[in-house]
Design an enzyme around this catalytic site. Sequence first.
Site, PDB file in Angstrom:
ATOM      1  N   TYR A  20       0.835  -1.202   0.000  1.00 47.18           N
ATOM      2  CA  TYR A  20       0.000   0.000   0.000  1.00 47.18           C
ATOM      3  C   TYR A  20       0.870   1.252   0.000  1.00 47.18           C
ATOM      4  O   TYR A  20       0.653   2.177  -0.796  1.00 47.18           O
ATOM      5  CB  TYR A  20      -0.929  -0.024   1.212  1.00 47.18           C
ATOM      6  N   GLU A  42     -11.650   4.890   3.809  1.00 49.65           N
ATOM      7  CA  GLU A  42     -11.257   5.865   4.844  1.00 49.65           C
ATOM      8  C   GLU A  42     -12.397   6.079   5.832  1.00 49.65           C
ATOM      9  O   GLU A  42     -12.176   6.204   7.034  1.00 49.65           O
ATOM     10  CB  GLU A  42     -10.824   7.183   4.206  1.00 49.65           C
ATOM     11  N   TRP A  50      -5.953   0.968  10.340  1.00 51.12           N
ATOM     12  CA  TRP A  50      -5.869   0.852   8.888  1.00 51.12           C
ATOM     13  C   TRP A  50      -5.500  -0.570   8.480  1.00 51.12           C
ATOM     14  O   TRP A  50      -5.911  -1.048   7.431  1.00 51.12           O
ATOM     15  CB  TRP A  50      -4.869   1.865   8.337  1.00 51.12           C
TER      16      TRP A  50
END
Length: 198
Positions: A20, A42, A50
Amino acid sequence: MPDVIRCGWVPDGDPLYLAYHDEEWGVPSHDDGHLFELLTLEGAQAGLSWATILRKREGYRRAFAGFDPEVVARFTDRDVERLLADPGIVRHRGKIESTVSNARRVLEVAAELGSLDAYLWSFVGGSPLDRDTDDWRELPAETDESRAMSRDLKRRGFRFVGPTTCYSLMQAAGLVNDHETSCFRHRAVGAGPGHARY
């Protein structure tokens, strides 16, 4: 990649996180489907890590039709109930319902302004903003641009779009380049045309 310096927030040994950071975070995105995906993820992160969202990302893609807003906008209450039983995503009614609602708002924005891409990038004048920071811990949680984006998204009926979420979206989608200056991605991401310092 041996002897590579990355941003300090990237945990060692997590291949999803490494990919990522190395391949996606901070790279300017102009694809409406990808932007809708990042907006959704998000928002889904609120109250969670996350890492949790990254591990569920493929589940989200399956659950939400590859983040095609035209398909997701047609989801019904029955689809919401089905998704509440899906272990591949965060089973939070408000976040699931907001994804469906936000898909409808994405289509409205596209009808009015041409694309979600054009709309979101208008908050940075159409060009990425570069921040030169040596320490990710000095980065703001929100900015004037993310607050403006949040206000307008909310005005248009979007949900789970607070200013901190919007700033995370801006970082992820490359509206800002917040890679640390020592990170090997800082120069690569910031080398694109039209970047502005801030």
